[in-house]
Design a protein around this motif. Sequence first.
Motif, PDB file in Angstrom:
ATOM      1  N   PHE A   1     -16.076  34.788  75.349  1.00 20.50           N
ATOM      2  CA  PHE A   1     -16.822  35.647  76.272  1.00 20.50           C
ATOM      3  C   PHE A   1     -18.035  34.881  76.770  1.00 20.50           C
ATOM      4  CE2 PHE A   1     -19.478  39.640  76.868  1.00 20.50           C
ATOM      5  CZ  PHE A   1     -18.792  40.046  77.993  1.00 20.50           C
ATOM      6  N   ASN A   2     -18.257  34.909  78.096  1.00 24.27           N
ATOM      7  CA  ASN A   2     -19.300  34.035  78.659  1.00 24.27           C
ATOM      8  C   ASN A   2     -20.714  34.537  78.398  1.00 24.27           C
ATOM      9  OD1 ASN A   2     -18.824  36.214  80.298  1.00 24.27           O
ATOM     10  ND2 ASN A   2     -18.288  35.031  82.115  1.00 24.27           N
ATOM     11  N   TYR A   3     -20.888  35.719  77.838  1.00 23.66           N
ATOM     12  CA  TYR A   3     -22.199  36.157  77.371  1.00 23.66           C
ATOM     13  C   TYR A   3     -22.222  35.982  75.856  1.00 23.66           C
ATOM     14  CZ  TYR A   3     -26.245  39.178  76.544  1.00 23.66           C
ATOM     15  OH  TYR A   3     -27.467  39.673  76.147  1.00 23.66           O
ATOM     16  N   SER A   4     -22.409  34.739  75.433  1.00 21.01           N
ATOM     17  CA  SER A   4     -22.275  34.395  74.013  1.00 21.01           C
ATOM     18  C   SER A   4     -23.429  34.915  73.170  1.00 21.01           C
ATOM     19  CB  SER A   4     -22.159  32.875  73.855  1.00 21.01           C
ATOM     20  OG  SER A   4     -23.295  32.225  74.407  1.00 21.01           O
ATOM     21  N   GLU A   5     -24.567  35.310  73.794  1.00 20.65           N
ATOM     22  CA  GLU A   5     -25.724  35.797  73.025  1.00 20.65           C
ATOM     23  C   GLU A   5     -25.656  37.293  72.769  1.00 20.65           C
ATOM     24  OE1 GLU A   5     -26.003  34.194  75.902  1.00 20.65           O
ATOM     25  OE2 GLU A   5     -26.533  32.159  75.259  1.00 20.65           O
ATOM     26  N   PHE A   6     -24.494  37.878  72.918  1.00 23.13           N
ATOM     27  CA  PHE A   6     -24.318  39.317  72.717  1.00 23.13           C
ATOM     28  C   PHE A   6     -24.844  39.712  71.336  1.00 23.13           C
ATOM     29  CE2 PHE A   6     -21.237  42.474  74.807  1.00 23.13           C
ATOM     30  CZ  PHE A   6     -22.088  43.523  74.531  1.00 23.13           C
ATOM     31  N   ASN A   7     -25.799  40.657  71.295  1.00 22.03           N
ATOM     32  CA  ASN A   7     -26.405  41.089  70.036  1.00 22.03           C
ATOM     33  C   ASN A   7     -26.659  42.588  70.108  1.00 22.03           C
ATOM     34  OD1 ASN A   7     -27.773  41.428  67.651  1.00 22.03           O
ATOM     35  ND2 ASN A   7     -29.587  40.276  68.254  1.00 22.03           N
ATOM     36  N   LEU A   8     -25.903  43.358  69.339  1.00 20.67           N
ATOM     37  CA  LEU A   8     -26.033  44.816  69.372  1.00 20.67           C
ATOM     38  C   LEU A   8     -27.350  45.304  68.780  1.00 20.67           C
ATOM     39  CD1 LEU A   8     -22.430  45.935  68.356  1.00 20.67           C
ATOM     40  CD2 LEU A   8     -23.382  45.618  70.623  1.00 20.67           C
ATOM     41  N   MET A   9     -28.095  44.429  68.129  1.00 19.78           N
ATOM     42  CA  MET A   9     -29.408  44.815  67.623  1.00 19.78           C
ATOM     43  C   MET A   9     -30.430  44.897  68.748  1.00 19.78           C
ATOM     44  SD  MET A   9     -29.048  45.353  64.403  1.00 19.78           S
ATOM     45  CE  MET A   9     -30.748  45.357  63.810  1.00 19.78           C
ATOM     46  N   ARG A  10     -30.167  44.240  69.874  1.00 21.34           N
ATOM     47  CA  ARG A  10     -31.046  44.367  71.033  1.00 21.34           C
ATOM     48  C   ARG A  10     -30.695  45.636  71.792  1.00 21.34           C
ATOM     49  NH1 ARG A  10     -30.653  38.364  71.997  1.00 21.34           N
ATOM     50  NH2 ARG A  10     -28.943  38.830  73.425  1.00 21.34           N
ATOM     51  N   ARG A  11     -31.706  46.319  72.320  1.00 23.85           N
ATOM     52  CA  ARG A  11     -31.494  47.642  72.881  1.00 23.85           C
ATOM     53  C   ARG A  11     -30.641  47.597  74.142  1.00 23.85           C
ATOM     54  NH1 ARG A  11     -37.939  48.241  71.908  1.00 23.85           N
ATOM     55  NH2 ARG A  11     -37.769  47.976  69.647  1.00 23.85           N
TER      56      ARG A  11
END
Length: 722
Positions: free
Chosen positions: A400-410
Amino acid sequence: MVGKKSGRALFKEEGLQRTDNDMEFTIWPQVPMINQKNYYTEFLKRDDQALAVRLQQEAHLNARKKAAVDIDRARAQAAYDGVPYAEANPLDEDLVMDDVGDENYGLKTIVMHVGSQNLRIGLATDALPKTIPMVIARLADRPEAEDGEPRPKRVKLDYSAPPEEWFGDEFASEYSSMAQDFKTSRRTNKRRVLPNSRELVTKWNAATPPEIIPEHSDPMRIDWTEMPQDPKQAPHYIVGASALRIPEKSKPRYRLRWPIRHGSLNEKDYDSRTMLEQDFFQILEHALIHELGLERKNDWAQYSCVFIIPDLYEKVMVSRVLEEFVRVFGFQRICFLQESTAATFGAGFGIACIVDIGAQKTSISCVEDGMVLEDSRINLKYGGYDVTETFAKMMLFDSFNYSEFNLMRRHDFLLAEELKNRFTTMSDENISVQLFDFHLRAFEEKTKKYSFKIYDEGTLAPMGYFRPAIFDHSDKLTGRHTIVPRSTDLYNGHPNDPLSKAQLDVVSYVNRNVPSAVMAAPTQAARPLPTPMRPTPSKNRPLGLPSHLNGDTDGTPRSSPAATPPPEDLGTPHPTGDEANGDEISDLKVAQPDTELIDRTVPVMPLETAILASIHHATALPHPETDRRRRDLLGGIILVGGASKTPYLNSFLEAKLRQAMPQYPKEILVAMPPRDLDPAVLVWKGGSVFGKLRMTNDSWISPLEYDRLGSRILNYKCIWHW
């Protein structure tokens, strides 16, 4: 030595005569000895000797008196006016006095349904409830994204490594197995399957950068929660949707907290029980004031409250809610209703198997005539959030090209929920390599438009309901019962939270089939908790002495330095056989459960297997109409909860059940709520129906009753076995 003279001698010699005046030696009443051979007492043998019943009868009598006075007054007024009196409600013993008059009893009844992700609240007369995210933001040094590890969890945080190595070999193996099985099933159903679909997805995603869009060209930009210019004037806390829109780098900083996690109090993210309960009740208070418009707390004494609790509840939490509602909120009366019972009220079903799929919890129970069948209750620790996390993990696995995906960020959490709602489905009809896009909007950053391709990730992620090993269970029991103690029996010290045979079947299944859901044994105690131990029985116990008085039997609680958290579902012997087939009533072998192992087991099970286990235990007792009840339950499976709105989930589940139960080809039916009701609010809707019933039901708890008996009043007032 002169002896004692008789009365005749005294009369002859001294002229003294003894007479009897019938006077007692004392005025105190003489109580005769109790005949222990025929001992009998009527203490608490009648209903009218219980305080709760007496108060209810007195209230009913007062209502009849008031109604009689009102009728007499109406008759007198009609005679004074010279008009005939039309007696619409004649007084008799069968008439319920609460039905006299035109007052709408639901107008001042508040219905609350608390979930792990959302709170639904409203008046019983409202058509739909208000939905508020069950989150609170408080002032802190750092936001939650900077304190915890990113979600989905990465085994390797090195983004230069291939995405296939980010989540470990276990996830890669399970994901590949699911994809292969899905490909095989599609070929069986005559679907077209391209051999290189996965490669097309990974190559496109890895080679496509995002497109930068200026802020003035983005018509859908987010309205972030504004902070005051002076940080000292910033509010101490923010609740609900506004909390999710606080920028990560706001001044001052805020930290999000979710008081409910997997259907119970969130002890993982809190260090203090006081702070945990304060956040929980602060959200409820905020909803009452800002969503229902009850700004004056003095007016709350005029309102009643229906509070909906899980089928497998925790007594400590229910008792604490009752205490807070009586002491602090000051409600006129309170009653508790189980989720599955409320669902049948909302759907209008007399008998049904309720499957409630929430954000972090899935509960399954069989209900008949408004009562939850106790042995059928199941609580599974997965839900819609697990699908969201797994969907993001699968896309990251496929470059996936948004590799910084982090569900802890709102903003990433809101984005993940949006992507799940758009692209997840249980239908394989239109599965192919398709191109989609989304917009990433972060505070004070330019909007980025990502174009990406997906293949079967949108179907395999919700497939985790039927293969829960794909979900991450590593920290679902972290912190359980470390700051909030488990309820224990007053006499033997054993945990006494409700437990069912079906739930113990789930624990047995996990230990055999899902190793990732069995936590490792703790090496050191975080804090000592008293746990019951089984001492060595004495061979010289005196005959006739009760075991709990002798001190050397298994009924006496002992303290232990071990800090293993009390079990999620612990307490009684359970069947050790294979999971129920649902078509035969097997002989149940009773064995003592391994307490330490249950403590460390996350209850998960394939959804169709859990439903069949629940129905089996609901119909396990010998009954002349057992087969008819089983057929009624199989034909009355209702999907409720926000996560049940996954497209085609009901038809897929129905096919799974028919595959597991081929002897019932026509009886099995999985339905959505009737009358086009939203599955997410059906439980609340049932609570509103219950709240509009007249006062004749005896489940309401008044402050007077709580003052007299405390939480013991729940034994008399709950409409199920407390």
